[in-house]
Design an enzyme around this catalytic site. Sequence first.
Site, PDB file in Angstrom:
ATOM      1  N   GLY A 262      44.557  24.483 -25.385  1.00 17.59           N
ATOM      2  CA  GLY A 262      43.522  25.467 -25.689  1.00 17.59           C
ATOM      3  C   GLY A 262      43.237  26.254 -24.429  1.00 17.59           C
ATOM      4  O   GLY A 262      43.601  27.424 -24.282  1.00 17.59           O
ATOM      5  N   ARG A 299      28.941  26.521 -20.218  1.00 15.78           N
ATOM      6  CA  ARG A 299      29.671  25.577 -19.358  1.00 15.78           C
ATOM      7  C   ARG A 299      28.951  25.286 -18.035  1.00 15.78           C
ATOM      8  O   ARG A 299      28.881  24.131 -17.631  1.00 15.78           O
ATOM      9  CB  ARG A 299      31.106  26.051 -19.113  1.00 15.78           C
ATOM     10  CG  ARG A 299      31.921  26.213 -20.400  1.00 15.78           C
ATOM     11  CD  ARG A 299      33.409  26.404 -20.163  1.00 15.78           C
ATOM     12  NE  ARG A 299      34.035  25.155 -19.762  1.00 15.78           N
ATOM     13  CZ  ARG A 299      34.379  24.837 -18.546  1.00 15.78           C
ATOM     14  NH1 ARG A 299      34.196  25.690 -17.564  1.00 15.78           N
ATOM     15  NH2 ARG A 299      34.915  23.674 -18.279  1.00 15.78           N
ATOM     16  N   TYR A 303      28.075  21.402 -18.012  1.00 14.59           N
ATOM     17  CA  TYR A 303      28.979  20.556 -17.204  1.00 14.59           C
ATOM     18  C   TYR A 303      28.837  20.810 -15.710  1.00 14.59           C
ATOM     19  O   TYR A 303      29.652  20.318 -14.939  1.00 14.59           O
ATOM     20  CB  TYR A 303      30.452  20.838 -17.567  1.00 14.59           C
ATOM     21  CG  TYR A 303      30.793  20.856 -19.019  1.00 14.59           C
ATOM     22  CD1 TYR A 303      30.638  19.728 -19.818  1.00 14.59           C
ATOM     23  CD2 TYR A 303      31.324  22.007 -19.611  1.00 14.59           C
ATOM     24  CE1 TYR A 303      30.989  19.754 -21.162  1.00 14.59           C
ATOM     25  CE2 TYR A 303      31.679  22.035 -20.949  1.00 14.59           C
ATOM     26  CZ  TYR A 303      31.498  20.913 -21.709  1.00 14.59           C
ATOM     27  OH  TYR A 303      31.857  20.939 -23.035  1.00 14.59           O
ATOM     28  N   CYS A 330      14.511  30.771 -21.692  1.00 16.10           N
ATOM     29  CA  CYS A 330      13.385  29.990 -21.179  1.00 16.10           C
ATOM     30  C   CYS A 330      13.773  28.545 -20.908  1.00 16.10           C
ATOM     31  O   CYS A 330      13.317  27.633 -21.597  1.00 16.10           O
ATOM     32  CB  CYS A 330      12.232  30.055 -22.165  1.00 16.10           C
ATOM     33  SG  CYS A 330      11.714  31.735 -22.376  1.00 16.10           S
TER      34      CYS A 330
HETATM   35  N1  LLP Z   1      43.562  18.483 -28.778  1.00 14.40           N
HETATM   36  C1  LLP Z   1      42.483  17.687 -28.939  1.00 14.40           C
HETATM   37  C2  LLP Z   1      42.577  16.541 -29.838  1.00 14.40           C
HETATM   38  C3  LLP Z   1      41.290  17.953 -28.245  1.00 14.40           C
HETATM   39  O1  LLP Z   1      40.249  17.149 -28.387  1.00 14.40           O
HETATM   40  C4  LLP Z   1      41.216  19.072 -27.383  1.00 14.40           C
HETATM   41  C5  LLP Z   1      39.984  19.398 -26.659  1.00 14.40           C
HETATM   42  C6  LLP Z   1      42.369  19.878 -27.251  1.00 14.40           C
HETATM   43  C7  LLP Z   1      43.513  19.551 -27.949  1.00 14.40           C
HETATM   44  C8  LLP Z   1      42.392  21.087 -26.361  1.00 14.40           C
HETATM   45  O2  LLP Z   1      42.164  20.753 -25.053  1.00 14.40           O
HETATM   46  P1  LLP Z   1      42.430  21.826 -23.886  1.00 14.40           P
HETATM   47  O3  LLP Z   1      43.897  22.132 -23.868  1.00 14.40           O
HETATM   48  O4  LLP Z   1      41.630  23.025 -24.164  1.00 14.40           O
HETATM   49  O5  LLP Z   1      41.981  21.132 -22.645  1.00 14.40           O
HETATM   50  N2  LLP Z   1      34.062  22.192 -24.092  1.00 14.40           N
HETATM   51  C9  LLP Z   1      34.812  21.579 -22.998  1.00 14.40           C
HETATM   52  C10 LLP Z   1      36.193  21.184 -23.443  1.00 14.40           C
HETATM   53  C11 LLP Z   1      36.216  20.209 -24.597  1.00 14.40           C
HETATM   54  C12 LLP Z   1      37.608  19.889 -25.041  1.00 14.40           C
HETATM   55  C13 LLP Z   1      37.610  19.039 -26.257  1.00 14.40           C
HETATM   56  N3  LLP Z   1      38.898  18.751 -26.780  1.00 14.40           N
HETATM   57  C14 LLP Z   1      34.844  22.544 -21.829  1.00 14.40           C
HETATM   58  O6  LLP Z   1      34.223  23.614 -21.918  1.00 14.40           O
HETATM   59  O7  LLP Z   1      35.407  22.241 -20.786  1.00 14.40           O
END
Ligand code: LLP
Length: 403
Positions: A262, A299, A303, A330
């Site tokens: 992603g 974010r 985080y 706020c």
């Molecule tokens: N596949 C699964 C099963 C996942 O749980 C996730 C992300 C991905 C793929 C994609 O991961 P990526 O390639 O994007 O790292 N909101 C957080 C990130 C949460 C990711 C959750 N799962 C942030 O803003 O850093």
Amino acid sequence: MSIDFKALAKQYGTPLFVYDFDYMTKQYNELKDAFSGVKSLIAYAVKANSNLSVISHFGKLGSGADCVSIGEVQRALSAGIDNYKIIFSGVGKRDDEIKDALEANILMLNLESEAEMRHVESVAKREGKVARISIRVNPNVDPKTHPYISTGLHENKFGVEIDMAKRMYIYAKNSKWLDPVGIHFHIGSQLTELSPIKEAVEIIANLVRSLKAINIDIRFFDVGGGLGVVYDKESLINTYEYAETIKEATKDLDVTIVCEPGRFLTANGGWLITSVLYEKVNGDKRFVIVDAAMNDLIRPSLYKAYHKVELLDNENTKESLKADIVGPICESGDWLAKDLLLPPTKSGDLIVIHSAGAYGFTMASNYNTRGRAAEVACEGGKCRKIRDRENFEDQIRLEKAYL
Ligand code: LLP
């Protein structure tokens, strides 16, 4: 391409998300090419940026979709992703979501517990359909990333232990309504070290070998997402080495490698453009108040994530002083950058927040009754709007009738 943020801000207003589709293409091709020589499917993790035009862009490149709700599955289908390239993951699928996924005839449902498997089996039986499934195995390795985005340890809610996975595969193999075609793991997000991935791939490959030995023929080897990107000064996993590690560990298995990136595909192909509203000083502290806030990009608050911040058109760096960039919400937690060295700003100056293409808009909310930002995509030197700014009417639409 170089994007004229100023012109876009003038045309579409701020706060505004801007995406570079050419960059996203480049990232997609880099990863796809790294897997050359083996059967592979990139299934874009829709949660990172689920704008229909973004999904459709990846679809045209050949991408599938990794989805975690039926809403995301519907987005993927609406954006033209082939049903046989869609995976539906997540620890808590409802029966109606399972039913709709079966009806859409997607590639597979990724299961995360025995209880969920029983539900999928009974829904499949009721619908008279065989459910293709994969099982998310928790390999219990430490991904060495932020605890909130770490998922591959037993202390996390995700996946099932190896022994349980084996029992589930045997059960599924014997069920008339389940077809175990895949295996899955995802140890965390924003990974910057290859060794935990290598460890996990080897554990899962061994499990596939033991399953093949008892005639459970796993055809899709899903390594999840998680490839990290540069927000600040991170050193990254080399894409080629990443793919080679996976290829090497699975070379005897005759599987299709599925990869669910992603952030890697979108994060650095997106910016949040915001306008300065005012400056103020409280004691020793200088605040630059902008028109974007934690509801647009959560974010930093959630985080303590770092996003590079750049003030456009202001060369006056000699007079730079530390400032926090904050939004109008706020909450003291409503900040986008802290202790940033910034020249004096004036109302209307533009600030660009980098790396906002992943988990930016998708995590946005209407907190404080703020409409979500508009989105713009740039490709081949041209930019176009891909989502309208939300207005007040949009926000009250589902409440109005009850007043
Ligand atoms: N596949 C699964 C099963 C996942 O749980 C996730 C992300 C991905 C793929 C994609 O991961 P990526 O390639 O994007 O790292 N909101 C957080 C990130 C949460 C990711 C959750 N799962 C942030 O803003 O850093």
